[in-house]
Enzyme design. Structure first.
Site, PDB file in Angstrom:
ATOM      1  N   HIS A 114     -43.563  42.110 -13.084  1.00 41.93           N
ATOM      2  CA  HIS A 114     -43.367  42.721 -11.541  1.00 41.93           C
ATOM      3  C   HIS A 114     -45.099  42.390 -11.470  1.00 41.93           C
ATOM      4  O   HIS A 114     -45.772  43.134 -12.161  1.00 41.93           O
ATOM      5  CB  HIS A 114     -42.632  43.966 -11.772  1.00 41.93           C
ATOM      6  CG  HIS A 114     -41.155  44.288 -11.558  1.00 41.93           C
ATOM      7  ND1 HIS A 114     -40.632  44.952 -12.671  1.00 41.93           N
ATOM      8  CD2 HIS A 114     -40.544  43.343 -10.984  1.00 41.93           C
ATOM      9  CE1 HIS A 114     -39.614  44.914 -12.081  1.00 41.93           C
ATOM     10  NE2 HIS A 114     -39.170  43.816 -11.323  1.00 41.93           N
ATOM     11  N   HIS A 221     -43.113  46.250 -18.677  1.00 43.44           N
ATOM     12  CA  HIS A 221     -43.193  47.170 -17.438  1.00 43.44           C
ATOM     13  C   HIS A 221     -43.679  48.723 -17.301  1.00 43.44           C
ATOM     14  O   HIS A 221     -44.425  48.829 -18.261  1.00 43.44           O
ATOM     15  CB  HIS A 221     -41.666  47.264 -16.926  1.00 43.44           C
ATOM     16  CG  HIS A 221     -40.480  46.320 -17.190  1.00 43.44           C
ATOM     17  ND1 HIS A 221     -39.952  45.574 -15.728  1.00 43.44           N
ATOM     18  CD2 HIS A 221     -39.988  45.086 -17.699  1.00 43.44           C
ATOM     19  CE1 HIS A 221     -40.040  44.755 -15.718  1.00 43.44           C
ATOM     20  NE2 HIS A 221     -40.029  43.957 -17.034  1.00 43.44           N
ATOM     21  N   GLU A 329     -40.825  49.792 -20.883  1.00 43.51           N
ATOM     22  CA  GLU A 329     -41.464  50.825 -19.570  1.00 43.51           C
ATOM     23  C   GLU A 329     -42.392  51.638 -20.086  1.00 43.51           C
ATOM     24  O   GLU A 329     -42.449  52.692 -21.175  1.00 43.51           O
ATOM     25  CB  GLU A 329     -40.726  51.598 -18.832  1.00 43.51           C
ATOM     26  CG  GLU A 329     -39.356  51.042 -17.870  1.00 43.51           C
ATOM     27  CD  GLU A 329     -39.709  49.949 -17.281  1.00 43.51           C
ATOM     28  OE1 GLU A 329     -40.758  50.688 -16.344  1.00 43.51           O
ATOM     29  OE2 GLU A 329     -38.599  49.830 -16.691  1.00 43.51           O
TER      30      GLU A 329
END
Length: 495
Positions: A114, A221, A329
């Protein structure tokens, strides 16, 4: 040709001890790792790499300069180009960077899938710098690079990064590729048909992992602080846990959740996630990033239990190729200010290294024919674990497993299948070399004289039967629409 095959066979047998149908513990990788001191703290050389964000041109210059400066430890290659033509660079860091080391596993990290989550991108650049600058002085790093080939893709979505804004903690600007596709929703999905058109970035990654037998992988992420493991999707993802205390709108957006969707290797995935979380400075505390966001016990979660998604990369790695990938994450803010990057490195340094070492846990070995030649693309499946894996062109295989007793089923077309028992112990990887015999000859059957027993051809790859519980009609209608909308909302808020 016969002489070359014979010599190759002898080399393999001498180097890797062709103990047919036997298992033993390898008294090198695991033992040595346990005896090594912890990796040292990394002190960056600001002349080579400082704690700032690097655009694509700066990233490319750093990787090329590092490859030129450390030719014996690094190799730089591109797996393809982004939608707008930027190279998707991969840096191999290893004592054998230009060729596969027979018997040594390949592992990978992927960052910035992303575009607006670039902390992982910068952490991977610093991980490269840490490895090459510490190889001669840090015993742990030397052991890891001598026994592993580490492939690092710092950015999978350079186009999205180019339009993202530093200091933006939430939202979707830059998340998608240049065509507006979420790359972590763009892979083939095991549970549900994914009709999204394949993108250059995901096509490049799919081709990459089809050519290299990766054993272990981490995808970095931002937007939360948790290690998330497969499955990300579930056959019955929908709205659960119905009533909100304040309003119908609150019920829709605050109580959306799903049940866990567990793989046959759930014990291993939980272990891998805990290795990362417990070596992280904060993750294992399970503290929520914000009061309105979830907290995760021990800093880990099943992906579908957090929120289900279709077309994720970690499920694809696992089901299609047997590569154990988890999603990391690592920042509550998606794109925090650059001055916070040093702290993120301090939080993640040990986790990033210790996680890769887990590739040396479990069972590893070779599949041979009776002449001692390796059998390529033999299919293996640990009994009771219905996601399989295959051998490389050298006949190698690896599987991360926790201590216990196991049976592995081995198939190859033209050979009789075998079932072999073995034991996994803590800290010591088990070496298991298997010889398959050609199909048995059975005399005098049928009018045509001698015939041959032909075993059922091995499938290209073992995949579990999906536990579908919802009918096709349940995937349509308003609840499906709401579910998909909430998935998108969760994606923009979290990872």
């Amino acid at each position: 040709m016969i002489l070359r095959k014979t010599l190759s066979s002898l080399v393999l047998m001498l180097l890797y001890g062709c103990h047919l149908h036997m298992a033993k513990t390898v008294m090198n990788g695991g033992d040595l790792e346990a005896a090594l001191p912890e990796p040292r703290a990394y002190i960056p050389d600001s002349q080579n790499l400082d704690f700032v964000y690097h655009d694509h041109e700066e990233l490319t210059r750093f990787l090329r300069a590092t490859s030129a400066r450390y030719p014996n430890l690094t190799a730089l290659y591109s797996i393809g180009k982004s939608t707008q033509g930027r190279d998707l660079w991969v840096m191999v860091v290893s004592s054998s960077p230009y060729e596969h080391m027979v018997g040594k596993p390949d592992v990978k990290y992927v960052g910035n899938i992303h575009g607006n989550e670039p902390v992982g991108r910068e952490m991977l650049l610093h991980l490269i710098q840490y490895f090459v600058s510490s190889y001669t002085t840090d015993q742990y790093v030397k052991w890891l690079l001598d026994n592993t080939r580490i492939h690092i893709l710092p950015t999978m979505n350079p186009d999205g990064y180019a339009v993202s804004k530093e200091g933006t903690c939430d939202g979707g600007q830059g998340r998608y590729n240049a065509r507006g596709f979420d790359l972590n929703r763009n892979f083939p999905d095991y549970f549900k048909q994914n009709n999204k058109r394949g993108q250059p970035e995901t096509d490049a990654v799919k081709d990459w992992i089809s050519k290299i037998q990766f054993v272990l992988s981490g995808s970095l992420h931002g937007g939360a602080l948790v290690a998330s493991y497969p499955y990300d999707n579930t056959p019955n993802s929908r709205l659960l846990k119905g009533i909100c205390r304040s309003s119908a709108l609150c019920a829709m957006f605050q109580t959306y959740s799903a049940a866990p969707s567990l793989t046959p290797d759930d014990d291993v995935f939980k272990h891998l996630s805990l290795v990362y979380a417990r070596n992280h400075a904060k993750m294992s505390r399970g503290v929520a990033c914000k009061s309105a966001t979830p907290a995760f016990e021990n800093g880990i979660t099943n992906g579908a239990a957090w929120y289900p998604l279709t077309g994720g990369m970690q499920d694809y790695n696992y089901v299609w190729y047997g590569c154990m990938e988890i999603t990391l994450e690592i920042s509550c803010c998606k794109y925090p200010p650059a001055y916070e990057l040093k702290k993120y490195w301090e939080d993640n340094q040990l986790s990033l290294i210790k996680f890769l070492a887990e590739a040396h846990r479990g069972v590893q070995g070779f599949v041979f024919d009776p002449a001692g030649m390796p059998i390529e693309r033999a299919s293996l499946k640990v009994k009771g674990r219905d996601v399989g894996f295959q051998t490389t062109k050298y006949g190698e295989f690896w599987r991360i497993l926790l201590p216990g007793y196991y049976k592995v089923e081995v198939f190859a077309e033209g050979y009789a299948p075998r079932e072999v028992e073995f034991v996994i112990v803590e800290q010591h990887p088990t070496l298991l070399n298997v010889t398959l015999q050609p199909s048995k000859r059975i005399e005098g059957i049928g009018a045509g004289g001698p015939s041959y027993y032909r075993p059922i051809p091995a499938p290209q790859h073992y995949r579990p039967v999906p536990p579908y519980v919802a009918s096709a009609s349940n995937d349509n209608g308003i609840f499906s629409t709401i579910s998909n909308g909430l998935n998108s909302l969760y994606s923009n808020i979290f990872g």
